[in-house]
Scaffold this motif. Structure first.
Motif, short mmCIF file in Angstrom:
data_model
loop_
_atom_site.label_atom_id
_atom_site.label_comp_id
_atom_site.label_asym_id
_atom_site.label_seq_id
_atom_site.Cartn_x
_atom_site.Cartn_y
_atom_site.Cartn_z
N ALA A 161 8.79 -40.59 -5.84
CA ALA A 161 10.05 -41.02 -6.06
C ALA A 161 11.07 -41.55 -4.96
N ASN A 162 10.90 -40.65 -3.85
CA ASN A 162 11.76 -41.15 -2.66
C ASN A 162 10.78 -41.97 -1.63
N HIS A 163 9.98 -42.62 -1.87
CA HIS A 163 9.22 -43.61 -1.30
C HIS A 163 8.84 -42.80 -0.07
N PRO A 164 7.76 -41.79 -0.40
CA PRO A 164 7.04 -41.23 0.70
C PRO A 164 6.10 -42.01 1.42
N LYS A 165 5.76 -42.00 2.80
CA LYS A 165 4.72 -42.52 3.40
C LYS A 165 3.27 -41.85 3.25
N LEU A 166 3.53 -40.60 2.87
CA LEU A 166 2.40 -39.70 2.91
C LEU A 166 2.22 -38.99 1.27
N LEU A 167 1.17 -39.11 0.78
CA LEU A 167 0.88 -38.12 -0.52
C LEU A 167 0.01 -37.26 -0.32
N LEU A 168 0.13 -35.86 -0.54
CA LEU A 168 -0.80 -34.97 -0.32
C LEU A 168 -0.99 -34.33 -1.94
N ALA A 169 -2.17 -34.16 -2.36
CA ALA A 169 -2.54 -33.68 -3.45
C ALA A 169 -3.40 -32.63 -3.52
N ASP A 170 -3.38 -31.42 -4.09
CA ASP A 170 -4.07 -30.28 -4.23
C ASP A 170 -4.61 -30.01 -5.60
N GLU A 171 -5.89 -30.54 -5.78
CA GLU A 171 -6.75 -30.53 -7.10
C GLU A 171 -5.65 -31.24 -8.07
N PRO A 172 -5.21 -32.42 -7.99
CA PRO A 172 -4.30 -32.85 -8.98
C PRO A 172 -4.84 -33.06 -10.50
N THR A 173 -6.25 -33.21 -10.50
CA THR A 173 -6.74 -33.24 -11.93
C THR A 173 -7.54 -32.09 -12.18
N GLY A 174 -7.44 -30.80 -11.37
CA GLY A 174 -8.30 -29.68 -11.76
C GLY A 174 -7.99 -29.22 -13.07
N ASN A 175 -6.81 -29.36 -13.67
CA ASN A 175 -6.44 -28.65 -15.00
C ASN A 175 -6.79 -29.65 -16.21
N LEU A 176 -7.52 -30.98 -15.99
CA LEU A 176 -7.64 -31.75 -17.07
C LEU A 176 -9.13 -32.00 -17.48
#
Length: 228
Positions: A161-176
């Protein structure tokens, strides 16, 4: 080639245990560039979360340099680190952590209103992101009215939302489930590409890792490039 959004040089992380010091990161080096999606793999306990927390300025490394957009953030005050983190980094976790009483639009707009944006502008940005992630028909739905994959896509929109330059994701699909994981990853990949966001994604899903631009394995505290 453009300059990296994230640069780590010689990053070390050591935890104190009853058995003595436990080194987790032993001199990690990495560059992540705008629009690049980099996978991070390794067994549980290998230090993936520690690396993400250090990269996102949530934890201070015990040694080495963490630079965002060319600025060494390692020795800045907590106030400055927080300001940089809020303006530069977006986080996605395994569990979406959406506020259950708010709609998808409200959940995504909230970081913007907290940052001082006008409600109208915040909602316009939230709508743009949600529609781009295929959720234009879910704007007024609360999390309980959406599937797990839809909830996670809302969480991705909120992180961006805040236009970040860096996205860090920790197991973003691990629960799917596998099919939903693939759909969520594809949505995340496309939006990072389109908006030029650098992404570092920790995952156990080797099928998804194959579709990332690069994959690095954390082994004995060091990063090793992987080929498939």
């Amino acid at each position: 080639m453009s300059d990296p959004i994230l640069a780590l040089r010689g990053v070390e992380r050591v935890y104190k245990t009853e058995a003595g010091p436990l080194p987790v990161l032993r001199g990690v080096d990495i560059d992540v560039y705008p629009g690049e999606v980099v996978g991070l793999i390794g067994p549980s306990g290998s230090g993936k979360s520690s690396l993400l927390h250090s990269a996102g300025l949530l934890e201070r490394p015990d040694g080495g340099l963490v630079a965002l957009e060319g600025r060494d953030c390692s020795r800045l005050s907590e106030r400055l680190r927080t300001r940089i983190r809020l303006g530069t980094v977006g986080f996605v976790y395994q569990f979406h952590h959406l506020l259950p009483e708010f709609t998808a639009l409200e959940n995504v707009a909230m970081p913007l209103t907290i940052a001082g944006r006008r409600r109208k502008d915040a909602e316009a940005r939230a709508r743009e992101l949600l529609e781009g992630l295929g959720l234009g028909h879910r704007l007024t739905h609360q999390p309980a009215q959406m599937s797990g994959g839809e909830q996670q896509r809302v969480a991705i929109a909120r992180a961006l939302a805040n236009h970040p330059k860096l996205l860090l994701a920790d197991e973003p699909t691990g629960n799917l489930d596998p099919a939903t994981s693939a759909a969520v990853f594809q949505a995340l990949y496309q939006v990072c590409r389109q908006q030029g966001v650098a992404a570092l994604i920790a995952t156990h899903n080797m099928e998804l890792a194959r579709y990332m631009d690069r994959v690095l394995a954390l082994k004995d505290g060091h990063l090793v490039a992987q080929t498939f």
